[in-house]
Design an enzyme around this catalytic site. Sequence first.
Site, mmCIF file in Angstrom:
data_model
loop_
_atom_site.group_PDB
_atom_site.id
_atom_site.type_symbol
_atom_site.label_atom_id
_atom_site.label_comp_id
_atom_site.label_asym_id
_atom_site.label_seq_id
_atom_site.Cartn_x
_atom_site.Cartn_y
_atom_site.Cartn_z
ATOM 1 N N ASP A 208 -0.510 7.503 6.184
ATOM 2 C CA ASP A 208 0.698 8.230 5.807
ATOM 3 C C ASP A 208 1.766 8.082 6.889
ATOM 4 O OD1 ASP A 208 1.977 10.311 4.033
ATOM 5 O OD2 ASP A 208 1.927 11.448 5.903
ATOM 6 N N GLU A 275 2.002 3.237 4.949
ATOM 7 C CA GLU A 275 3.207 3.661 4.222
ATOM 8 C C GLU A 275 4.397 3.557 5.169
ATOM 9 O OE1 GLU A 275 4.984 7.652 2.013
ATOM 10 O OE2 GLU A 275 3.824 7.822 3.862
#
Length: 543
Positions: A208, A275
């Site tokens: 993330d 990401e």
Amino acid sequence: MTTPKNPLGNADWWRGCSIYQIYPRSFQDTTGDGSGDLRGIADRLPYVASLGVDAIWISPFFKSPMADMGYDVSDYCDVDPLFGAIEDFDALVAQAHALGLKVIIDQVLSHSSDSHPWFVESRASRNNDKADWYVWADAKPDGTAPNNWLSVFGGPAWEWDSVRKQYYLHNFLASQPDLNFHNTQVQDALLDTVEFWLKRGVDGFRLDTVNFYVHDAALRDNPPMPRGKANDIPDTNPYGYQDHQYDKTQPENLLFLARFRSLLDRYDARASIGEVGDGSRSLKTVAEYTSGSDRLHMCYTFDMLSPEFSPAHVRGCVEAFETSVADGWICWALSNHDVQRHVSRWMAYGGNADAIARFGIAMLVCLRGSICLYQGEELGLQEADLAFEDLRDPYGIRFWPGFKGRDGCRTPMVWDGGLANAGFTAGTPWLPVPADHQSRAVNLQEADAASILAHYRAMIRLRSEIPSLRDGDIAFIDGNDADILAFTRAGKTLCVFNFGLGAARFSLRGRLASARASAADVVIEVDEVALPGLGWLIADLDA
């Protein structure tokens, strides 16, 4: 329902793979509390395997106060009781592997919850063992924050702490303090938590906000965003007004990624996907983060998750990556848990929702890179229109009504059109189940050979059957109608897509051998193809 075998048994299984993202809170509830859980995921894995995908990505299920739906971790090495227990996770992994599915889990390393024991200790004083584990800074002489950095979720990225009498950095909620990656002890501790899951058989990690890990140690102000320069943030949020040169994407991050990759390489056939949210620099950042063999295996950006729908946009995204990277790899997605579902985004350009859904997956399976599907897109689900009182997303609540947040793409999966809440839960669902979603439930589409679900299965199967679609080079074809996107894969497969709503023609120039798949009403003539609006063709080329 048959379960295909996973053909990827080697260390490069991730290259060209198809991933199915599961948002655990919304997938399947087995306890009646209204929230999905790990046992529910395990129960539904035969369905996921039937799609023909190679791997699942499970969004966070770790212990958390759930201020940001699990992206605020209070214990990196345990399962939140909302989702079950660690034994449920082990059973899920075993079930997935038995079905030929790899398991990728979310790692939220840039920040923790403020209830994490590390932060509790860090904020207790300026001289304890973890005092430097988070990003602390003194106020300016006038008491204001150390610099002009902003939070993605609104307001300054700094929160005052009355005990330490300092500010701490939070790129998201104030309850999500940023860890200090300039401290190698922090890196060591985080890598230990990653290894905990490696030892439990996890095959990969989705990282993330991977470019947020390291901040500028000098805490320099961000300059304003130049007018017209692209960014990933809605214009309802002032975060997009800054050019984020110093609060993320720092060069020191590459050193940590090398450490992360070194850890993964000690285990067989493990993979990583980052990401990257970096505005106009995203594809350049992906190039840096995936180049060579000592960084991430692949990354994805928000470029293809944007509202834009045009041949020029898709070609621009792909070519920007291809020209920036010699040996890196990218993962393309059209929808995920952070953006409006792509059928709804693209309907702004006109067209039928089902035609858009069929068009989207046909194009996605043809792109060079790995691909990621988001739960429910295989049913052609559109964004749910929720009332303000139904929202659970702090991002949406903060910026309502100009920005409605992310709950519209996070509503529960619909399994059975004849059951209450479409079979997701026997209780009250944590988010409403829209009536128009219930009519697209899995059991209803399973009975229809012409359904969107059947089309998704066919397209994913086609990608697995044509080697050039998994890892072949991509070459775009010039001189087409402005609405046409055309390219070849490995010089063997022709892919043509009409983004327009009106008919268009594409010259074959003597290349076509046979069609593999196409939209309805596509007409193949001697030297050209006639495509209806949102029409497409995938074909073999002459040797």
